[in-house]
Design a protein around this motif. Structure first.
Motif, PDB file in Angstrom:
ATOM      1  N   LEU A  52      85.157  12.327  36.831  1.00 31.55           N
ATOM      2  CA  LEU A  52      85.624  11.494  37.933  1.00 31.55           C
ATOM      3  C   LEU A  52      85.819  10.045  37.489  1.00 31.55           C
ATOM      4  N   THR A  53      84.804   9.492  36.849  1.00 32.22           N
ATOM      5  CA  THR A  53      84.826   8.074  36.490  1.00 32.22           C
ATOM      6  C   THR A  53      85.914   7.765  35.480  1.00 32.22           C
ATOM      7  N   PHE A  56      89.612   8.389  37.309  1.00 31.51           N
ATOM      8  CA  PHE A  56      90.062   7.371  38.263  1.00 31.51           C
ATOM      9  C   PHE A  56      90.051   5.976  37.642  1.00 31.51           C
ATOM     10  N   LEU A  73      90.734   2.757  42.773  1.00 31.23           N
ATOM     11  CA  LEU A  73      90.436   4.128  43.175  1.00 31.23           C
ATOM     12  C   LEU A  73      88.925   4.330  43.136  1.00 31.23           C
ATOM     13  N   TRP A  75      85.679   7.746  43.680  1.00 35.55           N
ATOM     14  CA  TRP A  75      85.367   9.105  44.104  1.00 35.55           C
ATOM     15  C   TRP A  75      85.172   9.114  45.609  1.00 35.55           C
ATOM     16  N   SER A  76      85.285  10.278  46.206  1.00 37.83           N
ATOM     17  CA  SER A  76      85.122  10.383  47.656  1.00 37.83           C
ATOM     18  C   SER A  76      83.633  10.417  47.991  1.00 37.83           C
ATOM     19  N   THR A 229      88.301  12.850  53.095  1.00 36.01           N
ATOM     20  CA  THR A 229      88.822  11.970  52.059  1.00 36.01           C
ATOM     21  C   THR A 229      90.041  11.193  52.551  1.00 36.01           C
ATOM     22  N   THR A 257      96.009  10.427  42.514  1.00 37.57           N
ATOM     23  CA  THR A 257      94.704  10.933  42.957  1.00 37.57           C
ATOM     24  C   THR A 257      94.716  12.447  43.147  1.00 37.57           C
ATOM     25  N   THR A 261      92.545  14.771  40.814  1.00 40.72           N
ATOM     26  CA  THR A 261      91.533  15.663  41.382  1.00 40.72           C
ATOM     27  C   THR A 261      91.714  17.083  40.860  1.00 40.72           C
ATOM     28  N   GLY A 269      84.559  17.601  39.107  1.00 38.07           N
ATOM     29  CA  GLY A 269      84.886  16.477  39.977  1.00 38.07           C
ATOM     30  C   GLY A 269      85.373  16.955  41.330  1.00 38.07           C
ATOM     31  N   MET A 272      89.015  12.423  44.172  1.00 38.72           N
ATOM     32  CA  MET A 272      89.208  10.994  43.955  1.00 38.72           C
ATOM     33  C   MET A 272      90.264  10.490  44.927  1.00 38.72           C
ATOM     34  N   ASN A 273      90.197   9.192  45.249  1.00 38.58           N
ATOM     35  CA  ASN A 273      91.024   8.652  46.313  1.00 38.58           C
ATOM     36  C   ASN A 273      91.154   7.140  46.166  1.00 38.58           C
TER      37      ASN A 273
END
Length: 400
Positions: A52-53, A56, A73, A75-76, A229, A257, A261, A269, A272-273
């Motif tokens: 994720l990190t 995004f 951006l 993570w949700s 999200t 995103t 995702t 993950g 992401m958003n």
């Protein structure tokens, strides 16, 4: 380079670093708790946090450079809280959860390609969407008090640090709370030791899981995760950027995103958003008076996240060896503001109060029916009740 130019660069760079630090440290515990709740092992949770990190972080750099705007951006976080709320109610397994994450990525991508889908999401009454979010967050927001009851000597320093920091340096309250928790965990482990096998997860790594498409997981995880999200991250993210005078490149953001995702789903993950709360740090006055240079804060934030990704394995390991409930308590404190805002949004309007209340209690109840969790049923119940009450209210009177 002149002193003025150096100063003009320093402000957005520092603002971006602050954005990454606050965004990461304030909510990574929620992500870990969410992934573990739906079946991830510590290694799989570390993989999800790392993926994720990194992705995004790269997405932030690409969007900021391309649009010359501070597009950040994340993570949700509400989505991760949704996963926590499912917990024991999700029994389809980790592979099915990963399959649901993949579906979420596909849905977000479709929103970018087919704008009418975004319009449909925006038509969900805000009080009902907020009530679902509030119900989802309730269990995590209870965690600080549950931890206090179970481990008062360990939890009290964390609560005091959070309260004092919130009063004195509100922006840094959650990072300082996390630091306090890490000290408490270190002292506890030094005094009591640990039996957890921690050697394999200190360094960041990726763990592949072949997605399994399960109908119950798609309905119970993917659909609520997608709605939360979109309604709690992407739409508010656009509003935050707009408040600072920036137009969000909607199609590009949803494409990045959504595709991101889908790519990270097999590695754990969840979603992401667009960033919402942390977006203001990179887009606001802290990033310097020259708005044309604030895109540099976005790039700086992206680089900051890439650096912080290195810590993902170690942080999951710390969460694994921590006394039960302490990490969840930090996550609950991180979500208190969001929870309070969700309740205000859910119950302020009198005309939607009953549908919102039904949505809230269903989402918070832990209800599982046909293998599908309460967040989905809460949304369905709320929408049906809202439609029924509107029909009753608008029906013509037949008085004599």
């Amino acid at each position: 380079m002149t002193i003025t130019a150096q100063s003009g660069l320093r402000e957005p760079i520092v603002a971006g670093i602050v954005t990454a630090l606050v965004g990461f440290t304030s909510s990574f515990a929620v992500v870990i708790a969410g992934l573990r709740a739906v079946g991830a092992t510590p290694e799989q949770a570390a993989s999800g946090l790392f993926a994720l990190t990194v992705v995004f972080g790269i997405g932030i750099i690409v969007l900021s450079v391309r649009s010359r705007a501070p597009i950040t951006l994340a993570w949700s976080t509400p989505g991760a809280a949704l996963l926590v709320s499912m917990g024991a109610g999700h029994d389809a397994g980790w592979a099915a959860a990963v399959g649901a994450f993949l579906v979420v990525g596909g849905l977000i991508l479709l929103v970018g390609l087919i704008p009418v889908l975004g319009d449909l999401i925006s038509r969900i009454p805000t009080p009902i969407a907020q009530a679902m979010l509030g119900g989802v967050l309730l269990s995590l927001c209870l965690a600080p008090m549950e931890s206090l009851a179970a481990e008062p000597l360990l939890t009290l320093p964390v609560l005091i640090a959070w309260l004092v920091a919130t009063r004195v340096v509100a922006r840094w309250a959650l990072p300082l709370t996390l630091l306090t928790a890490l000290v408490v965990i270190a002292v506890y482990v030094w005094g009591h030791g640990t039996e957890q096998p921690v050697e394999s997860t200190w360094l960041p790594s990726l763990s592949w899981t072949t997605p399994q498409l399960d109908v119950a997981a798609i309905a119970g995880i993917a659909i609520p995760l997608f709605v939360v999200t979109m309604a709690s991250q992407n739409i508010p993210g656009v509003a935050v950027l707009s408040s600072f005078g920036y137009a969000t490149p909607w199609r590009a953001a949803m494409t990045v995103t959504g595709a991101g995702t889908a790519v990270i789903a097999p590695f754990g993950g969840h979603a992401m958003n667009l960033a919402a709360l942390s977006a203001a740090l990179a887009a606001g006055e802290e990033a310097g008076p020259d708005r044309s240079r604030r895109w540099i804060a976005g790039v700086s934030a992206g680089v900051g996240y890439l650096v912080l990704a290195v810590l993902s394995g170690a942080l999951v390991t710390v969460a694994t060896i921590a006394p039960g409930g302490l990490v969840e308590a930090v996550a609950g404190l991180a979500l208190l503001g969001t929870f309070a805002a969700a309740l205000v949004g859910a119950f302020t309007a009198v005309e939607t109060r009953i549908p919102a209340a039904l949505t809230f209690v269903a989402a918070a109840s832990g209800l599982t029916f046909l293998g599908i969790g309460g967040a989905f049923w809460g949304l369905v119940i709320g929408l049906v009740t809202h439609a029924a009450l509107r029909a009753t209210t608008s029906a013509p009177s037949t008085g004599r």
